[in-house]
Design a protein around this motif. Structure first.
Motif, PDB file in Angstrom:
ATOM      1  N   GLY A  22       0.874  -1.277  -0.039  1.00 34.34           N
ATOM      2  CA  GLY A  22       0.072  -0.106  -0.061  1.00 34.34           C
ATOM      3  C   GLY A  22       0.706   1.311   0.049  1.00 34.34           C
ATOM      4  O   GLY A  22       0.165   2.391   0.132  1.00 34.34           O
ATOM      5  N   ALA A  23       2.140   1.138  -0.175  1.00 32.71           N
ATOM      6  CA  ALA A  23       2.898   2.193  -0.323  1.00 32.71           C
ATOM      7  C   ALA A  23       2.751   3.195  -1.667  1.00 32.71           C
ATOM      8  O   ALA A  23       2.959   4.375  -1.738  1.00 32.71           O
ATOM      9  CB  ALA A  23       4.443   2.110  -0.073  1.00 32.71           C
ATOM     10  N   TYR A  24       2.213   2.566  -2.624  1.00 36.69           N
ATOM     11  CA  TYR A  24       2.027   3.161  -3.726  1.00 36.69           C
ATOM     12  C   TYR A  24       0.710   2.543  -4.345  1.00 36.69           C
ATOM     13  O   TYR A  24       0.352   1.696  -3.920  1.00 36.69           O
ATOM     14  CB  TYR A  24       3.256   2.678  -4.952  1.00 36.69           C
ATOM     15  CG  TYR A  24       4.469   3.489  -4.631  1.00 36.69           C
ATOM     16  CD1 TYR A  24       4.651   4.836  -5.287  1.00 36.69           C
ATOM     17  CD2 TYR A  24       5.350   2.568  -3.842  1.00 36.69           C
ATOM     18  CE1 TYR A  24       6.192   5.128  -4.937  1.00 36.69           C
ATOM     19  CE2 TYR A  24       6.641   3.233  -3.520  1.00 36.69           C
ATOM     20  CZ  TYR A  24       7.069   4.516  -4.236  1.00 36.69           C
ATOM     21  OH  TYR A  24       8.166   5.108  -3.775  1.00 36.69           O
TER      22      TYR A  24
ATOM     23  N   PHE B 261       3.002  13.760 -11.032  1.00 43.76           N
ATOM     24  CA  PHE B 261       3.446  12.765  -9.856  1.00 43.76           C
ATOM     25  C   PHE B 261       4.803  12.573  -9.816  1.00 43.76           C
ATOM     26  O   PHE B 261       5.350  12.231 -10.929  1.00 43.76           O
ATOM     27  CB  PHE B 261       2.688  11.417 -10.117  1.00 43.76           C
ATOM     28  CG  PHE B 261       1.249  11.383  -9.930  1.00 43.76           C
ATOM     29  CD1 PHE B 261       0.554  10.785  -8.802  1.00 43.76           C
ATOM     30  CD2 PHE B 261       0.272  11.769 -10.730  1.00 43.76           C
ATOM     31  CE1 PHE B 261      -0.670  10.677  -8.531  1.00 43.76           C
ATOM     32  CE2 PHE B 261      -1.287  11.829 -10.360  1.00 43.76           C
ATOM     33  CZ  PHE B 261      -1.489  11.220  -9.417  1.00 43.76           C
ATOM     34  N   VAL B 262       5.411  12.984  -8.869  1.00 38.74           N
ATOM     35  CA  VAL B 262       6.861  12.634  -8.769  1.00 38.74           C
ATOM     36  C   VAL B 262       7.444  11.647  -7.497  1.00 38.74           C
ATOM     37  O   VAL B 262       7.046  11.623  -6.343  1.00 38.74           O
ATOM     38  CB  VAL B 262       7.722  14.047  -8.504  1.00 38.74           C
ATOM     39  CG1 VAL B 262       9.084  13.820  -8.495  1.00 38.74           C
ATOM     40  CG2 VAL B 262       7.357  14.986  -9.279  1.00 38.74           C
ATOM     41  N   LEU B 263       8.151  10.712  -7.915  1.00 39.03           N
ATOM     42  CA  LEU B 263       8.113   9.287  -7.097  1.00 39.03           C
ATOM     43  C   LEU B 263       9.749   9.634  -6.890  1.00 39.03           C
ATOM     44  O   LEU B 263      10.579   9.349  -7.726  1.00 39.03           O
ATOM     45  CB  LEU B 263       7.919   8.163  -7.717  1.00 39.03           C
ATOM     46  CG  LEU B 263       6.771   7.948  -8.534  1.00 39.03           C
ATOM     47  CD1 LEU B 263       6.461   6.443  -8.770  1.00 39.03           C
ATOM     48  CD2 LEU B 263       5.508   8.382  -7.373  1.00 39.03           C
ATOM     49  N   HIS B 264      10.052  10.041  -5.598  1.00 36.86           N
ATOM     50  CA  HIS B 264      11.477  10.021  -5.120  1.00 36.86           C
ATOM     51  C   HIS B 264      11.971   9.031  -4.239  1.00 36.86           C
ATOM     52  O   HIS B 264      11.388   8.649  -3.333  1.00 36.86           O
ATOM     53  CB  HIS B 264      11.500  11.750  -4.254  1.00 36.86           C
ATOM     54  CG  HIS B 264      11.056  12.754  -4.961  1.00 36.86           C
ATOM     55  ND1 HIS B 264      11.790  13.713  -5.455  1.00 36.86           N
ATOM     56  CD2 HIS B 264       9.875  13.184  -4.847  1.00 36.86           C
ATOM     57  CE1 HIS B 264      11.066  14.737  -5.789  1.00 36.86           C
ATOM     58  NE2 HIS B 264       9.806  14.616  -5.479  1.00 36.86           N
ATOM     59  N   GLY B 265      13.217   8.423  -4.512  1.00 35.23           N
ATOM     60  CA  GLY B 265      13.596   7.269  -3.801  1.00 35.23           C
ATOM     61  C   GLY B 265      15.048   7.251  -3.297  1.00 35.23           C
ATOM     62  O   GLY B 265      15.688   7.876  -4.237  1.00 35.23           O
ATOM     63  N   THR B 266      15.221   6.252  -2.438  1.00 36.31           N
ATOM     64  CA  THR B 266      16.765   6.113  -2.104  1.00 36.31           C
ATOM     65  C   THR B 266      16.875   4.503  -2.181  1.00 36.31           C
ATOM     66  O   THR B 266      15.777   3.809  -1.988  1.00 36.31           O
ATOM     67  CB  THR B 266      17.178   6.704  -0.728  1.00 36.31           C
ATOM     68  OG1 THR B 266      16.478   5.905   0.239  1.00 36.31           O
ATOM     69  CG2 THR B 266      16.688   8.080  -0.852  1.00 36.31           C
TER      70      THR B 266
ATOM     71  N   LYS C 259       6.306   0.473  -6.664  1.00 29.30           N
ATOM     72  CA  LYS C 259       6.664   1.734  -7.488  1.00 29.30           C
ATOM     73  C   LYS C 259       6.628   1.594  -8.832  1.00 29.30           C
ATOM     74  O   LYS C 259       6.284   2.488  -9.700  1.00 29.30           O
ATOM     75  CB  LYS C 259       7.926   2.256  -6.672  1.00 29.30           C
ATOM     76  CG  LYS C 259       8.497   3.571  -7.386  1.00 29.30           C
ATOM     77  CD  LYS C 259       9.471   3.350  -8.592  1.00 29.30           C
ATOM     78  CE  LYS C 259      10.788   2.732  -8.328  1.00 29.30           C
ATOM     79  NZ  LYS C 259      11.570   2.460  -9.601  1.00 29.30           N
ATOM     80  N   ASP C 260       7.271   0.536  -9.419  1.00 28.40           N
ATOM     81  CA  ASP C 260       7.540   0.540 -10.743  1.00 28.40           C
ATOM     82  C   ASP C 260       6.181   0.089 -11.427  1.00 28.40           C
ATOM     83  O   ASP C 260       5.707   0.680 -12.327  1.00 28.40           O
ATOM     84  CB  ASP C 260       8.363  -1.199 -11.046  1.00 28.40           C
ATOM     85  CG  ASP C 260       9.728  -0.850 -10.643  1.00 28.40           C
ATOM     86  OD1 ASP C 260      10.261   0.314 -10.460  1.00 28.40           O
ATOM     87  OD2 ASP C 260      10.275  -1.788 -10.643  1.00 28.40           O
TER      88      ASP C 260
ATOM     89  N   GLN D 290       4.420   2.964 -14.047  1.00 26.18           N
ATOM     90  CA  GLN D 290       4.149   2.290 -15.436  1.00 26.18           C
ATOM     91  C   GLN D 290       2.777   2.828 -15.946  1.00 26.18           C
ATOM     92  O   GLN D 290       2.411   3.408 -17.040  1.00 26.18           O
ATOM     93  CB  GLN D 290       4.371   0.936 -15.598  1.00 26.18           C
ATOM     94  CG  GLN D 290       4.007   0.449 -17.053  1.00 26.18           C
ATOM     95  CD  GLN D 290       5.014   0.863 -18.083  1.00 26.18           C
ATOM     96  OE1 GLN D 290       6.356   1.057 -17.581  1.00 26.18           O
ATOM     97  NE2 GLN D 290       4.639   1.553 -19.095  1.00 26.18           N
ATOM     98  N   VAL D 291       1.685   2.580 -14.982  1.00 27.21           N
ATOM     99  CA  VAL D 291       0.585   2.967 -15.260  1.00 27.21           C
ATOM    100  C   VAL D 291       0.573   4.510 -15.426  1.00 27.21           C
ATOM    101  O   VAL D 291      -0.255   4.836 -16.301  1.00 27.21           O
ATOM    102  CB  VAL D 291      -0.407   2.659 -14.062  1.00 27.21           C
ATOM    103  CG1 VAL D 291      -1.883   3.236 -14.163  1.00 27.21           C
ATOM    104  CG2 VAL D 291      -0.547   1.118 -13.852  1.00 27.21           C
ATOM    105  N   LEU D 292       1.059   5.168 -14.566  1.00 26.43           N
ATOM    106  CA  LEU D 292       1.351   6.770 -14.909  1.00 26.43           C
ATOM    107  C   LEU D 292       1.758   7.227 -16.229  1.00 26.43           C
ATOM    108  O   LEU D 292       1.245   8.135 -16.973  1.00 26.43           O
ATOM    109  CB  LEU D 292       1.971   7.510 -13.708  1.00 26.43           C
ATOM    110  CG  LEU D 292       1.456   7.566 -12.431  1.00 26.43           C
ATOM    111  CD1 LEU D 292       2.645   7.732 -11.501  1.00 26.43           C
ATOM    112  CD2 LEU D 292       0.336   8.558 -12.156  1.00 26.43           C
TER     113      LEU D 292
END
Length: 326
Positions: free
Chosen positions: A234-236, A259-264, A280-281, A285-287
């Motif tokens: 449920g994180a994305y 929609f910006v997905l920032h990650g480390t 996340k992936d 891809q849907v976006l």
């Protein structure tokens, strides 16, 4: 330009728990609250205590984060950093905004019924503005609205945009708002005028913040996922239908949403929680698929920070200073 920065403890409802809100608001030359172009709202995650690392301690402080957020955006931006009202030990529990969660604050799903997050955000901002004006600036909301734009006509008024950011577990509020926007959008498209032109009665009450769930949802221009992660799924958002309805909305309304997905590596390369990267992936891809259909009004991107460094708790917090939200 001068700013007012302070810490508030805002009631969500009479007798309810208090949200800790840190605000960094820009002021007019007369030292009153100026009408912003943008309200940027960051929801924080779980508590981290006694790490012994001064950088983590600094970046865990909402007061510091409000300044960081304000510094990343144009000067005419009001920055808001909101902590959960309740904690189960170290775990943030945003139950008032996301009713479908367990005792540790993990979501069981995202149910848009009643638009609880959008209504809650409007409620928190309204209480915050009222307290700032009455207690600290000794200035009424009505006077502020009139003085900031004395010659502006209401029909031509463009309300402030809203940027939503979720850091770590604060993502539950972001996902709830995305789900609510998707649920609300089809009905809003039946009357585009109401969506694009704010209610004059709301404008006379307060020009500074959105005053209703509809105002919140219609003003959102960006969602930022900042090194988000949960101990469950449920994180994305991975439901294609949710993103599809938002795509239909932006095309119909003629507006853009980022929609910006920032990650480390801390989250996206965690072998014990591999579902975070998979989610996340899928969402990205849907976006991207829907972005093509939206005539590029839906604008997705991902940004990886500290690539090649070993995973650490420090990088999880350092992203707050490193993230590019321009």
């Amino acid at each position: 330009m001068d700013r007012w920065t302070g810490v508030l403890h805002v009631p969500f409802s009479r007798g309810g728990s208090l949200f800790r809100v840190v605000a960094s608001l820009f002021l007019s030359p007369a030292k009153t609250l100026a009408v912003p172009r943008v309200n940027a709202i960051l929801f924080t995650g779980d508590r981290v205590r006694c790490t012994g690392d001064p950088a983590i301690e600094r970046l865990s402080d909402a007061a510091h984060l409000a300044g960081v957020l304000a510094g990343k955006l144009p000067v005419e931006t009001n920055a808001w950093v909101i902590d959960a009202a309740c904690f189960a030990g170290p775990f943030a529990v945003y139950r008032e905004l996301v009713p479908t969660m367990d005792g540790a604050g993990d979501p069981k799903g995202y149910d848009p019924t009643g638009l609880p997050a959008a209504a809650g955000v409007a409620n928190i901002l309204a209480h915050s503005i009222g307290e700032i004006q009455n207690r600290f600036l000794r200035f009424s909301a009505k006077d502020s609205a009139v003085n900031q734009h004395p010659s502006a006509s209401l029909p031509s008024y463009s309300p402030p945009r809203t940027i939503i950011l979720g850091f770590s577990k604060g993502v539950v509020v972001v996902n709830q708002l995305v789900t609510e926007l998707s649920h609300w959008a089809p009905g809003s498209m039946e009357n585009t005028v109401d969506v694009l032109r704010p209610n004059p009665s709301h404008l006379t009450q307060n020009l500074l913040v959105p005053t209703s769930s509809t105002d919140v949802l219609s003003s959102i221009s960006e969602f930022h996922y900042v090194d988000v992660g949960l101990n469950c799924a449920g994180a994305y958002i991975t439901d294609h239908e949710v993103i599809k309805r938002i795509c239909d909305y932006v095309v119909h309304a003629g507006k853009n949403i980022r929609f910006v997905l920032h990650g480390t590596p801390r989250q996206w390369s965690d072998p014990s929680r591999s579902w975070i990267r998979k989610e996340k992936d899928i969402m990205l891809q849907v976006l991207r698929d829907e972005a093509q259909r939206s005539e590029l009004r839906l604008v997705p991107s991902e940004k990886l920070y500290f690539e090649g460094r070993p995973r650490s708790l420090l990088m999880h917090f350092e992203i707050l200073e490193a993230m590019d939200i321009s």
